[in-house]
Design a protein around this motif. Structure first.
Motif, PDB file in Angstrom:
ATOM      1  N   GLU A  19       0.829  -1.206   0.000  1.00 40.63           N
ATOM      2  CA  GLU A  19       0.000   0.000   0.000  1.00 40.63           C
ATOM      3  C   GLU A  19       0.862   1.255   0.000  1.00 40.63           C
ATOM      4  O   GLU A  19       0.510   2.271  -0.606  1.00 40.63           O
ATOM      5  N   ILE A  20       1.990   1.195   0.706  1.00 37.48           N
ATOM      6  CA  ILE A  20       2.908   2.339   0.712  1.00 37.48           C
ATOM      7  C   ILE A  20       3.451   2.581  -0.690  1.00 37.48           C
ATOM      8  O   ILE A  20       3.452   3.712  -1.195  1.00 37.48           O
ATOM      9  N   TYR A  21       3.895   1.508  -1.351  1.00 36.89           N
ATOM     10  CA  TYR A  21       4.419   1.651  -2.713  1.00 36.89           C
ATOM     11  C   TYR A  21       3.335   2.122  -3.683  1.00 36.89           C
ATOM     12  O   TYR A  21       3.607   2.906  -4.599  1.00 36.89           O
ATOM     13  N   LYS A  22       2.115   1.649  -3.492  1.00 36.22           N
ATOM     14  CA  LYS A  22       1.019   2.063  -4.368  1.00 36.22           C
ATOM     15  C   LYS A  22       0.706   3.547  -4.188  1.00 36.22           C
ATOM     16  O   LYS A  22       0.439   4.268  -5.160  1.00 36.22           O
ATOM     17  N   SER A  23       0.749   3.999  -2.936  1.00 34.49           N
ATOM     18  CA  SER A  23       0.461   5.405  -2.658  1.00 34.49           C
ATOM     19  C   SER A  23       1.598   6.327  -3.059  1.00 34.49           C
ATOM     20  O   SER A  23       1.373   7.497  -3.411  1.00 34.49           O
ATOM     21  N   PHE A  24       2.835   5.811  -3.014  1.00 36.46           N
ATOM     22  CA  PHE A  24       4.020   6.627  -3.302  1.00 36.46           C
ATOM     23  C   PHE A  24       4.924   5.872  -4.272  1.00 36.46           C
ATOM     24  O   PHE A  24       5.956   5.313  -3.874  1.00 36.46           O
ATOM     25  N   PRO A  25       4.547   5.826  -5.544  1.00 34.40           N
ATOM     26  CA  PRO A  25       5.297   5.015  -6.520  1.00 34.40           C
ATOM     27  C   PRO A  25       6.758   5.428  -6.677  1.00 34.40           C
ATOM     28  O   PRO A  25       7.591   4.607  -7.053  1.00 34.40           O
ATOM     29  N   PHE A  26       7.079   6.682  -6.368  1.00 33.63           N
ATOM     30  CA  PHE A  26       8.478   7.097  -6.482  1.00 33.63           C
ATOM     31  C   PHE A  26       9.357   6.347  -5.489  1.00 33.63           C
ATOM     32  O   PHE A  26      10.547   6.119  -5.748  1.00 33.63           O
ATOM     33  N   LEU A  27       8.803   5.941  -4.328  1.00 31.76           N
ATOM     34  CA  LEU A  27       9.577   5.160  -3.366  1.00 31.76           C
ATOM     35  C   LEU A  27       9.953   3.809  -3.951  1.00 31.76           C
ATOM     36  O   LEU A  27      11.083   3.335  -3.804  1.00 31.76           O
ATOM     37  N   GLU A  28       9.002   3.174  -4.626  1.00 31.17           N
ATOM     38  CA  GLU A  28       9.279   1.881  -5.263  1.00 31.17           C
ATOM     39  C   GLU A  28      10.302   2.038  -6.381  1.00 31.17           C
ATOM     40  O   GLU A  28      11.214   1.219  -6.530  1.00 31.17           O
ATOM     41  N   ALA A  29      10.175   3.109  -7.161  1.00 34.29           N
ATOM     42  CA  ALA A  29      11.113   3.345  -8.259  1.00 34.29           C
ATOM     43  C   ALA A  29      12.531   3.555  -7.737  1.00 34.29           C
ATOM     44  O   ALA A  29      13.503   3.008  -8.289  1.00 34.29           O
ATOM     45  N   GLU A  30      12.664   4.331  -6.656  1.00 30.35           N
ATOM     46  CA  GLU A  30      13.988   4.559  -6.076  1.00 30.35           C
ATOM     47  C   GLU A  30      14.564   3.272  -5.493  1.00 30.35           C
ATOM     48  O   GLU A  30      15.769   3.007  -5.596  1.00 30.35           O
ATOM     49  N   ALA A  31      13.697   2.464  -4.877  1.00 30.86           N
ATOM     50  CA  ALA A  31      14.157   1.188  -4.310  1.00 30.86           C
ATOM     51  C   ALA A  31      14.639   0.244  -5.409  1.00 30.86           C
ATOM     52  O   ALA A  31      15.644  -0.459  -5.251  1.00 30.86           O
ATOM     53  N   LEU A  32      13.935   0.220  -6.533  1.00 32.06           N
ATOM     54  CA  LEU A  32      14.350  -0.624  -7.660  1.00 32.06           C
ATOM     55  C   LEU A  32      15.717  -0.190  -8.190  1.00 32.06           C
ATOM     56  O   LEU A  32      16.562  -1.025  -8.538  1.00 32.06           O
TER      57      LEU A  32
END
Length: 312
Positions: A19-32
């Motif tokens: 849910e965190i990644y869905k709400s803040f996709p830039f966090l997922e992109a930076e983690a990738l």
């Protein structure tokens, strides 16, 4: 005080990492981006400060003893990095739980914040790495526990990186594995974080003693180094000696993995060997407050320019 994600204060954190990644996709992109970065292999001890499980360290960018601080072997454990831009300092911790550790975790924050700046209105940069999609959900529970803890402190945090869960998971033969087990922070290059592997030979003094903290009855996260002191310090602690340790030290690697790991299928290859060395150490030092921490004194070391440790 709510953690900032981007420019948004999060008063109510989502209930899952997804849910965190869905709400803040830039966090997922930076983690990738982070997990796909080249692995930094640390095989020489010069200028390296290694933090093991249940430890943390605080370093200033001007520290002349070290250029790299980091940790490794995090499966369900998490690596926490706090950066104080005002003081040009960083804290790195290897955390396995938040249970009964609120005071210790808060002390870690205030150590990097600096007493003179506790009332300043600037955020500490928070990065959380490690943990993967394990079948018992231990990693996700720890991720959310940490975020809730930081969200309740009277300190501003800017969540810069959240490299956990699905982003840090790969599958092989039906088993989920962490991608990133370790991280290194370059304290002389703007506190850049890289995926890292630390050889056992660079992990600092008294590694078996430090690794025996998992058998301690005490809830602790030990601050082993602060730049203002320039000394690596192992604070006194007691552990549970058990007569079966002599037998455990002779058991198969599978026995060690299945009985002493939270993630037996995905531990690094040296896990069982290191655990057996811990058992042997405790067998020879069953009463550490008598044989090691005499008069309740910490063990203290200073690094040499060649990366060796000199006992004080």
């Amino acid at each position: 005080m709510p953690v900032l994600i981007g420019s948004e204060p999060i008063s109510q954190l989502p209930e899952t990492v997804e849910e965190i990644y869905k709400s803040f996709p830039f966090l997922e992109a930076e983690a990738l981006k982070l997990v796909q970065s080249p692995l930094r292999v640390i095989d020489k001890p010069e200028g390296v400060l290694y933090i093991t499980q249940k430890e943390y360290a605080v370093l200033h960018s001007s520290d002349e003893n070290f250029s790299i601080v980091g940790t490794d072997d995090a499966t369900t454990c998490h690596i926490v990095v706090l950066v104080n831009r005002e003081e040009s300092s960083v804290c790195v911790a290897h955390i396995d739980s938040t249970d009964d550790l609120e005071d210790e975790l808060a002390r870690m924050v205030f150590d990097v914040l600096g007493q003179q700046n506790m009332k300043n209105d600037f955020p500490l940069e928070l990065s959380i790495m490690g943990g993967y999609c394990d079948e018992m959900r231990k990693s996700e529970v720890l991720t959310l526990d940490l975020l809730h803890f930081y969200n309740q402190l009277p300190v501003k945090f800017q969540l810069k990186s959240l490299c956990v869960g699905s982003v840090n998971t790969r599958s092989s033969n039906g088993i989920n594995w962490p991608i990133m087990y370790g991280a290194a922070v370059n304290i002389h290059s703007d506190f850049v974080i890289s995926p890292a592997k630390f050889y056992l030979s660079v992990r600092g003094p008294s590694l078996s003693l430090r690794s025996s903290r998992f058998l301690s009855r005490e809830c602790l996260i030990d601050r082993v180094y602060h730049s203002t002191e320039g000394v690596f310090k192992i604070s006194p602690f007691n552990y549970r000696f058990q007569s079966q340790m002599a037998e455990w030290a002779l058991k198969s690697d599978d026995f060690i993995l299945n009985n002493f790991s939270t993630s037996p299928a995905v531990e690094p290859e040296h896990f069982s060997k290191e655990m057996k060395e811990v058992f042997q150490f405790i067998i020879h030092n069953p009463f550490p407050m008598i044989s090691i921490f005499k008069f309740n004194k910490s063990l203290k070391y200073v690094p040499s320019p060649q990366g060796q440790w000199l006992k004080l």
